[in-house]
Design a protein around this motif. Structure first.
Motif, PDB file in Angstrom:
ATOM      1  N   PHE A  50      18.607   5.931 -26.130  1.00  0.00           N
ATOM      2  CA  PHE A  50      19.774   7.398 -27.037  1.00  0.00           C
ATOM      3  C   PHE A  50      19.360   7.077 -28.586  1.00  0.00           C
ATOM      4  N   GLY A  51      20.049   5.963 -28.436  1.00  0.00           N
ATOM      5  CA  GLY A  51      20.389   5.681 -30.231  1.00  0.00           C
ATOM      6  C   GLY A  51      19.181   5.993 -31.322  1.00  0.00           C
ATOM      7  N   ALA A  52      17.769   5.544 -30.628  1.00  0.00           N
ATOM      8  CA  ALA A  52      16.622   5.545 -31.262  1.00  0.00           C
ATOM      9  C   ALA A  52      16.473   7.485 -31.054  1.00  0.00           C
ATOM     10  N   GLN A  53      16.997   7.713 -30.439  1.00  0.00           N
ATOM     11  CA  GLN A  53      16.810   9.714 -30.405  1.00  0.00           C
ATOM     12  C   GLN A  53      17.644  10.021 -30.820  1.00  0.00           C
ATOM     13  N   PHE A  54      19.108   9.970 -31.456  1.00  0.00           N
ATOM     14  CA  PHE A  54      20.039  10.446 -32.143  1.00  0.00           C
ATOM     15  C   PHE A  54      19.609  10.485 -33.286  1.00  0.00           C
ATOM     16  N   ALA A  55      18.927   8.522 -33.360  1.00  0.00           N
ATOM     17  CA  ALA A  55      18.700   9.058 -35.451  1.00  0.00           C
ATOM     18  C   ALA A  55      17.979   9.508 -35.265  1.00  0.00           C
ATOM     19  N   ALA A  56      16.869   9.908 -34.170  1.00  0.00           N
ATOM     20  CA  ALA A  56      15.671  10.521 -35.572  1.00  0.00           C
ATOM     21  C   ALA A  56      15.918  11.436 -35.520  1.00  0.00           C
ATOM     22  N   ASP A  57      16.848  12.500 -34.471  1.00  0.00           N
ATOM     23  CA  ASP A  57      16.633  13.914 -34.396  1.00  0.00           C
ATOM     24  C   ASP A  57      18.096  13.967 -35.468  1.00  0.00           C
ATOM     25  N   LEU A  61      21.688  13.864 -41.195  1.00  0.00           N
ATOM     26  CA  LEU A  61      23.009  13.468 -42.050  1.00  0.00           C
ATOM     27  C   LEU A  61      22.702  12.040 -41.783  1.00  0.00           C
ATOM     28  N   MET A  62      22.394  11.154 -40.857  1.00  0.00           N
ATOM     29  CA  MET A  62      22.794  10.170 -41.236  1.00  0.00           C
ATOM     30  C   MET A  62      22.069   9.409 -42.960  1.00  0.00           C
ATOM     31  N   GLU A  63      21.255  10.279 -43.284  1.00  0.00           N
ATOM     32  CA  GLU A  63      20.727   9.546 -44.622  1.00  0.00           C
ATOM     33  C   GLU A  63      21.779  10.330 -45.944  1.00  0.00           C
ATOM     34  N   ARG A  64      23.069  11.197 -45.257  1.00  0.00           N
ATOM     35  CA  ARG A  64      24.037  11.898 -45.947  1.00  0.00           C
ATOM     36  C   ARG A  64      25.083  11.039 -45.987  1.00  0.00           C
TER      37      ARG A  64
END
Length: 66
Positions: A50-57, A61-64
């Protein structure tokens, strides 16, 4: 499925004592222990996926948020 476990004498004694205290057979105790271990492992793997999929999706946003 039949499986043979070669436990150390110390662990075998601990299993025997715990099974007696819980009024369960040693087999019941060991089956439950394996079930709990597998359940815990599966939950951990689902959380990682789930964490990997969330990060990919949400990579943009994560970069910002850095």
């Amino acid at each position: 499925m039949a499986t043979v476990l070669n436990l150390s004498p110390e662990l075998a004694e601990r299993v025997r004592i715990l099974a007696a205290a819980e009024r369960r057979s040693q087999q019941q105790l060991l089956i439950r222990a394996v079930e709990e271990y597998v359940d815990r492992h599966e939950r951990t793997e689902r959380a990682r996926a789930f964490g990997a999929q969330f990060a990919a999706d949400n990579a943009e946003l994560m970069e910002r948020l850095k």
